[in-house]
Each structure stands twice: as C-alpha cells, then as structure tokens.
Design a protein around this motif. Structure first.
Motif, PDB file in Angstrom:
ATOM      1  N   SER A  87     -15.750  -2.641  41.683  1.00 62.79           N
ATOM      2  CA  SER A  87     -16.196  -2.633  43.077  1.00 62.79           C
ATOM      3  C   SER A  87     -17.286  -3.674  43.303  1.00 62.79           C
ATOM      4  O   SER A  87     -17.929  -4.146  42.362  1.00 62.79           O
ATOM      5  N   ALA A 145     -10.272   2.735  47.929  1.00 62.47           N
ATOM      6  CA  ALA A 145     -10.115   2.848  49.380  1.00 62.47           C
ATOM      7  C   ALA A 145     -10.963   4.007  49.906  1.00 62.47           C
ATOM      8  O   ALA A 145     -11.594   3.905  50.970  1.00 62.47           O
ATOM      9  N   ALA A 148     -14.465   2.846  50.070  1.00 62.40           N
ATOM     10  CA  ALA A 148     -14.665   1.927  51.192  1.00 62.40           C
ATOM     11  C   ALA A 148     -14.966   2.700  52.474  1.00 62.40           C
ATOM     12  O   ALA A 148     -15.821   2.291  53.280  1.00 62.40           O
ATOM     13  N   VAL A 158     -18.278  -3.511  52.159  1.00 61.65           N
ATOM     14  CA  VAL A 158     -17.266  -3.313  51.119  1.00 61.65           C
ATOM     15  C   VAL A 158     -17.206  -4.478  50.143  1.00 61.65           C
ATOM     16  O   VAL A 158     -16.617  -4.377  49.070  1.00 61.65           O
ATOM     17  N   LYS A 168      -9.486  -7.088  48.008  1.00 59.41           N
ATOM     18  CA  LYS A 168     -10.343  -6.262  48.862  1.00 59.41           C
ATOM     19  C   LYS A 168      -9.992  -6.394  50.345  1.00 59.41           C
ATOM     20  O   LYS A 168     -10.698  -5.851  51.194  1.00 59.41           O
ATOM     21  N   PHE A 171      -9.872  -3.220  52.352  1.00 54.07           N
ATOM     22  CA  PHE A 171     -11.180  -2.605  52.570  1.00 54.07           C
ATOM     23  C   PHE A 171     -11.894  -3.235  53.763  1.00 54.07           C
ATOM     24  O   PHE A 171     -12.683  -2.579  54.438  1.00 54.07           O
TER      25      PHE A 171
END
Length: 210
Positions: A87, A145, A148, A158, A168, A171
C-alpha cells in the motif's frame, strides 16, 4: 548487528539533523524520553555515533524490504505471477491510530503474512501483504480496496508517494468519485485525444468513463 529477535518486533528509525553537537545531544536525549514514554527500551537501541554505526543502521533500515523481496522471489518459483501487494496510503495525523487498528485487525482476520514500514511522521505507512499463493494474492487486492474506502472516509490519500499508475487506478475512483475522475479524463483528452499516452494509468476504466 544484534539479533533482530532481541530488538523486538517493531523498530522506529529516526534521523536528527542538527547544526551543533550540543543541539544533537539535546535532541537525542529528548528522543530517548519519547521512546521510554512509548514503552521502548533504550538498552535495545542503536545510535549512529560513527560512520560504521551509520552504515550498520542503513543496513538495518533496508534489511526488511530486501528480506520481503527475497521471500516473494522464492514463492514465485511455484507461482510465477505472484507478487507482494504494497500500500501507499496516508491519513491525517489524528487518524493514524484508527487506521493502524484497521490494518492490523483486517490482516489478522484474513490470516495474511505481512510487514509494515513507512513514514510514521507523515502518517504514511506501506503495508505489505506477502501472499503464499494466488488465492491470497487475489484476496489481498480485495482488502486493499476495503482500505481505500477507509482511508477516504478518514480524509486521507490512496496514493501518497509513488503515484497511482495502473494497480491503484481503482482506488483513485474510490477516493475522488466517478464524476471527478470523468472530469480529470476530459482534461487528459484535451492534450491526448486518443488516450495513447500512459495507457491504463489513472484511468483503468477510461471506456466506461467516456
């Protein structure tokens, strides 16, 4: 370098930029006070007093991501399409504790193997899920997800450091909404009418937005 197990399961890496030795000493003492207040143990700390010390700390700082990459390389021998899922989300300072609770709770509920590192002062952590097979790899995408949505609810971003790119892109829509994303795509079309540049970046579902 001391045995990592002897150092504990969590480490905080701090750099002090000072103009004079006395200022550095005062800052280090203050850092020690904060460490003890947070439940840390100064006896298990590493302080870079010499160039050799700095090299040791640099090695320590990079050891975790390198070990993660090595582990994923081993698993890729069985699952060639496997990759870690990392992430790049951040939240406002006052929301970091809540988001950290969400990370840890959901990771444990789903039984993932994981490692977390990042920029604690910016409330910006890289949560890395280390899938053991392709089924976990797919579940990791679903959990990202979910994160996010939580990050957006808390007023965060995000993608705080490394850009949105392709992975991404879903997101980004969660964060800004479809209407805003459609407006962003119109701006891109003004410079790139056929959407040929950076194909798939930011707007993974461009055809649906048009």
């Amino acid at each position: 370098l001391p045995d990592p197990q002897a150092l504990g399961s969590t480490a905080v890496y701090a750099e002090l930029h000072c103009r004079a030795a006395l200022q550095a000493q005062e800052a280090l003492l203050r850092l020690g006070e904060l460490q003890r207040a947070a439940g840390g143990d100064s006896a298990r700390s590493l302080v870079a007093r010499t160039e050799t010390d700095r090299e040791t700390l640099t090695f320590f700082r990079h050891a975790v991501p390198e070990c993660v990459n090595s582990l994923i390389d081993e698993r890729r021998a069985r699952f060639p399409s496997l990759s870690k899922r990392g992430s790049d989300m951040s939240v406002p300072d006052g929301a970091l504790s809540e988001m950290m609770d969400i990370y840890l709770r959901t990771l444990r509920e789903q039984g993932f193997e994981y490692a977390v590192w990042g920029h604690i002062g910016d409330s910006h952590l890289h949560v890395n899920i280390l899938p053991r097979d392709m089924q976990e790899h797919a579940r990791a995408s679903q959990l990202f997800a979910q994160w996010a949505h939580e990050v957006t609810r808390l007023g965060g971003a995000v993608s705080a450091e490394h850009g949105v790119g392709k992975l991404k892109a879903p997101f980004l829509e969660i964060m800004v909404g479809r209407g805003t994303l459609r407006g962003m795509l119109r701006v891109k079309q003004a410079f790139d009418p056929h959407l040929r540049l950076g194909c798939g970046n930011l707007f993974g579902n461009a055809k649906e937005l048009l």
